[in-house]
Scaffold this active site. Sequence first.
Site, short mmCIF file in Angstrom:
data_model
loop_
_atom_site.label_atom_id
_atom_site.label_comp_id
_atom_site.label_asym_id
_atom_site.label_seq_id
_atom_site.Cartn_x
_atom_site.Cartn_y
_atom_site.Cartn_z
N ASN A 9 0.87 -1.18 0.00
CA ASN A 9 0.00 0.00 0.00
C ASN A 9 0.90 1.23 0.00
O ASN A 9 1.51 1.55 1.01
CB ASN A 9 -0.88 -0.05 1.26
CG ASN A 9 -1.71 1.20 1.44
OD1 ASN A 9 -1.79 2.05 0.53
ND2 ASN A 9 -2.32 1.35 2.60
N LYS A 11 0.07 4.24 -0.26
CA LYS A 11 -0.60 5.41 0.34
C LYS A 11 -0.42 6.65 -0.55
O LYS A 11 -0.29 6.50 -1.75
CB LYS A 11 -0.10 5.64 1.77
CG LYS A 11 -0.22 4.35 2.61
CD LYS A 11 0.00 4.55 4.08
CE LYS A 11 -0.16 3.21 4.80
NZ LYS A 11 -0.05 3.34 6.24
N HIS A 95 -9.46 1.11 4.89
CA HIS A 95 -8.18 1.29 5.58
C HIS A 95 -8.40 2.21 6.78
O HIS A 95 -9.19 3.15 6.72
CB HIS A 95 -7.14 1.89 4.62
CG HIS A 95 -5.77 1.86 5.22
ND1 HIS A 95 -5.34 2.82 6.10
CD2 HIS A 95 -4.76 0.98 5.09
CE1 HIS A 95 -4.11 2.53 6.50
NE2 HIS A 95 -3.73 1.41 5.89
N GLU A 97 -6.79 4.59 7.92
CA GLU A 97 -6.60 6.03 7.66
C GLU A 97 -7.86 6.64 7.04
O GLU A 97 -8.18 7.80 7.28
CB GLU A 97 -5.36 6.24 6.76
CG GLU A 97 -4.08 6.04 7.58
CD GLU A 97 -2.92 5.47 6.81
OE1 GLU A 97 -2.92 5.52 5.57
OE2 GLU A 97 -1.99 4.95 7.46
N GLU A 167 -5.29 -5.01 10.60
CA GLU A 167 -4.27 -3.98 10.81
C GLU A 167 -4.54 -3.26 12.13
O GLU A 167 -5.34 -2.31 12.16
CB GLU A 167 -4.28 -2.98 9.67
CG GLU A 167 -4.00 -3.60 8.32
CD GLU A 167 -3.45 -2.56 7.34
OE1 GLU A 167 -2.33 -2.76 6.88
OE2 GLU A 167 -4.13 -1.56 7.08
N GLY A 173 2.61 2.22 10.80
CA GLY A 173 3.56 3.31 10.65
C GLY A 173 4.28 3.68 11.93
O GLY A 173 4.92 4.73 12.01
N SER A 213 3.53 -2.13 10.25
CA SER A 213 4.99 -2.19 10.40
C SER A 213 5.60 -3.53 10.00
O SER A 213 6.53 -4.01 10.63
CB SER A 213 5.38 -1.82 11.83
OG SER A 213 4.96 -0.50 12.12
P1 PGA Z 1 2.91 0.34 7.62
O1 PGA Z 1 1.43 0.50 7.02
O2 PGA Z 1 3.45 -0.96 7.04
O3 PGA Z 1 3.67 1.53 7.16
O4 PGA Z 1 2.77 0.24 9.09
C1 PGA Z 1 0.57 -0.59 6.86
C2 PGA Z 1 -0.75 -0.12 6.29
O5 PGA Z 1 -1.24 0.93 6.70
O6 PGA Z 1 -1.34 -0.79 5.42
#
Ligand code: PGA
Length: 251
Positions: A9, A11, A95, A97, A167, A173, A213
């Site tokens: 992803n 983003k 997601h 976010e 997640e 992140g 992560s």
């Molecule tokens: P990250 O994000 O690997 O940077 O923690 C995962 C995600 O949001 O899909």
Amino acid sequence: MRRPVIAGNWKMNKMSRESVDTATDLLPLVASVQGVDVVVAPVFTALAPVAKALEGSTIQLAAQDCFWEDAGAFTGEVSPAMLADIGCSHVIIGHSERRQYFGETDETVNRKVRAALQSGLIVIVCIGETLDERESGTTFAVLERQATEGLAGLRAGDMNRVIIAYEPVWAIGTGKTASDSQAQEAHAFIRSTVASCIDQTTADAVRILYGGSVKPDNISGLMGQPDIDGALVGGASLDADSFARIVRYAL
Ligand code: PGA
């Protein structure tokens, strides 16, 4: 046997040219990898050029969101049919976010999931608890609600095009991954939820990805868990080399 999926992803990162470059760099790195579905999700504006760069390869293309209508007066939105039209096979929906910053709810997630399936896309539906929810002991209740409401109305026959991504919001992140056993516990719970809302055969077959992560050095421990079928990777997917290592170590 569930076929593993490693999805990147990206983003809101990378200009169109950079997205094409990353996709192009990835091609030779995963060309010989068999037995795992590799998916990348660039920003909307890079989807068409990346689709072109990936033509003839086994790397699949995902969008990061979609709307639930096919067409019409919905300024700023993109329909699942439009995504399929330019070469997307997958779409990420719900997601954290989008839930956190853009008002996505279990109900809108469900509408989007059903519309995307109607257009022939494979959906990656994201669920996961926040740190507060984990600390107050409501993780399972949250996962159960998000899974049940997000997948409401789907039948067993729809579920071969549904991938669930667990997640935990606190691990996204932050560099803080859920431990292998924390992730396994949540995945097993999600699988049992699918068994209760659809059926056991579907639950046994549905692929559940871990996200938060994920890095080349923690993927094999996660993949060693019986209910973890792959990963949705954010930060570490931006670099072709590190993403390819995750793909290889996942096997
Ligand atoms: P990250 O994000 O690997 O940077 O923690 C995962 C995600 O949001 O899909």
